[in-house]
Enzyme design. Sequence first.
Site, mmCIF file in Angstrom:
data_model
loop_
_atom_site.group_PDB
_atom_site.id
_atom_site.type_symbol
_atom_site.label_atom_id
_atom_site.label_comp_id
_atom_site.label_asym_id
_atom_site.label_seq_id
_atom_site.Cartn_x
_atom_site.Cartn_y
_atom_site.Cartn_z
ATOM 1 N N GLY A 219 0.730 -1.077 -0.153
ATOM 2 C CA GLY A 219 -0.199 -0.041 -0.047
ATOM 3 C C GLY A 219 0.851 1.365 0.028
ATOM 4 N N GLY A 221 0.128 4.158 1.684
ATOM 5 C CA GLY A 221 -0.058 5.190 2.654
ATOM 6 C C GLY A 221 1.374 5.127 3.504
ATOM 7 N N ILE A 229 5.787 2.149 5.672
ATOM 8 C CA ILE A 229 6.246 0.713 6.089
ATOM 9 C C ILE A 229 6.094 -0.413 5.118
ATOM 10 C CG2 ILE A 229 5.789 -0.738 8.097
ATOM 11 C CD1 ILE A 229 5.067 1.494 9.834
ATOM 12 N N GLU A 248 -1.158 -1.214 -6.549
ATOM 13 C CA GLU A 248 -1.415 0.190 -7.196
ATOM 14 C C GLU A 248 -0.258 1.032 -7.428
ATOM 15 O OE1 GLU A 248 -2.042 -0.749 -3.826
ATOM 16 O OE2 GLU A 248 -3.581 0.624 -3.127
ATOM 17 N N GLY A 346 -6.158 2.244 -1.541
ATOM 18 C CA GLY A 346 -6.577 0.871 -2.037
ATOM 19 C C GLY A 346 -6.868 -0.219 -0.897
#
Length: 626
Positions: A219, A221, A229, A248, A346
């Site tokens: 991911g 984020g 992370i 993504e 996502g």
Amino acid sequence: MDYDVNWRNNYKEMVSTAKRAVKQIRSGQRVFIGTGCGEPTELVSAMTKRAGELADVEIIQLFTKGSAPYAQQKFANSFRINAFFIGQKVRDAIRKGVGSYTPVLLSNVPNLFNSGQIPIDVALIQVTRPNAAGKVSLGVSVDIVRSAIDNASLIVAQVNPNMPWTGSDSVIDIHDLDILVPVDVPLLEHILPEPHEVSRKIGKNVAALVPDGATLQMGMGRLQEYGRIPYAVVEFLKNKKNLGIHTEMITDNIIELIESGAVTGSRKSRDRGKIVTSLCMGTKKLYDYIDDNPLFCFRPTEYVNDSIVISEQTKMIAINMAQEVDLTGQVSSDSIEGILYSGIGGLVDFNRGAARSKQGKTIICIPSTNPEGTKSNILSGLKSGAGVVITRGTVHYIATEYGVAYLYGKSIQERAIALISIAHPAFREQLFNEAVQAHYIHPELAGFEDKFIVSADDSMRTSMLLNDGTQINFRSILPTDEPLMRELVYTLSKETVYYRFMNHQANFTHRQIQDFVYIDHRKDVAIVGVVPEAHGEDIVAVGRYYLDTETNRAEIAFVVHDKWQNKSLGSFLFKFLADIAKRNGITGFTAEVLRENQRMQTIFNHSGHKVTTCLEEGVYSYVIDF
């Protein structure tokens, strides 16, 4: 790529300057801006310079990597932001009310455009030079850009020779564009910082859950100083085999995985042999690497983030981040202490897809505390205003630097105990007491809070690789291991039970099982050997020593599941426990071994330490000096 060197003349009726092109933007319109490092910076700059002429222009974006000049407070009357993900450049503006955040699953954003719920008047994008066939590529940013192009009334494209050519759904006909603005500027770059040490520990824990042949999503984020992370996992994946990528976003570290041989995509159930992504954020090294490279397949968000497509990958592993997790398993990822911080992205799409995948796993990464260590990110209840992105009913794995908790299908008490066990040791007692008060944990366990203060030292973790490639992870036993321990003891053969407990015990009481997992960590050490499974872990070996404070010797005992015997787990476990005991200043071990238990005698007699034995009534008494 065979580019059209005369494209400016061949399409001269479409060519314009940035200044003239943005003159087409009118007050009150919605303007979409290309995503991340694909942002058309010259067009954005030219549009912002029109601030005094424009009013109430709504900026639609996924997230920006550029400077976002339109987000300045002084331009509030001219531009207002509507972001589907709160990036660093617009976070302050959104908090001050200059812009808004629209929470939506990333897979659903294209439908907002297609349905007309969010109509696009102007799309400002960036593309490659056209090739000889009159095609251009969206390069590093396909994501929701593709659907924005399909629905925008006016498309202004910044044509940049520095944009790498990416194929598949990234390619569009030049006549689908309206205005072409030639520029020659470097693409925006995203340089990955050195991973935080906490992030590396989490990455190592997560990597242990990734089997060979898995397909990965990591991911996008990020969390304050800890960074992104999920990307810290990459360092620990280089020895894996035949990994695939369906994610993504990719960054520079994808190159490491490919060149290490870990990523081949040969086991993917869909898009075999291809790295599927929709967005690229990296440096020129990565842009050069993906340029006209058939290994990479750039697809739009509605494909990459489609949970059905995701679920069709066997062994799909989704690795994402959270900001807060409560003891029931609720996950908040788009806010910190009730303040909007990032977005859904996502996370839900891949959580759903990976959960439905055959042998799939969905993993949420979270540091145990804030960077200062003053607040726990695992809470008895989410903070006021925190958004629940993953519900307690769909959460699977939670990983911190202190371990991994598997929550799916577990009771509230089991979840609370699991999460307390991987929380920061400084907060475990508080969390335990709050869980008892909230009736998450049965009152009969009150007083056991000290059992949760398990060593946080990495020296209490290790692993061994068997000849067949299976990795056995060794760690401190946890209160959450109670059901796994119950399963272990009831699947041991009668002979193994007899050798370990020196009786023909057929049944184990609930209290006996609890005694196995609730230990006094001040004097005793219990280590379990585990293998990752889709449902969490299976315990295949247990080793333990009990310190006699008067003699400074510890009694040692261990057991290996029958089907894992004769694989050197016993010898490995003995050496690991001996290393821990020596570091703790213990003089040596004692043990009682049945005369028939020759395997255990062999381990002790070949330990490399001074061994003294005494046989009495069919039992060998061992004294092992370090």
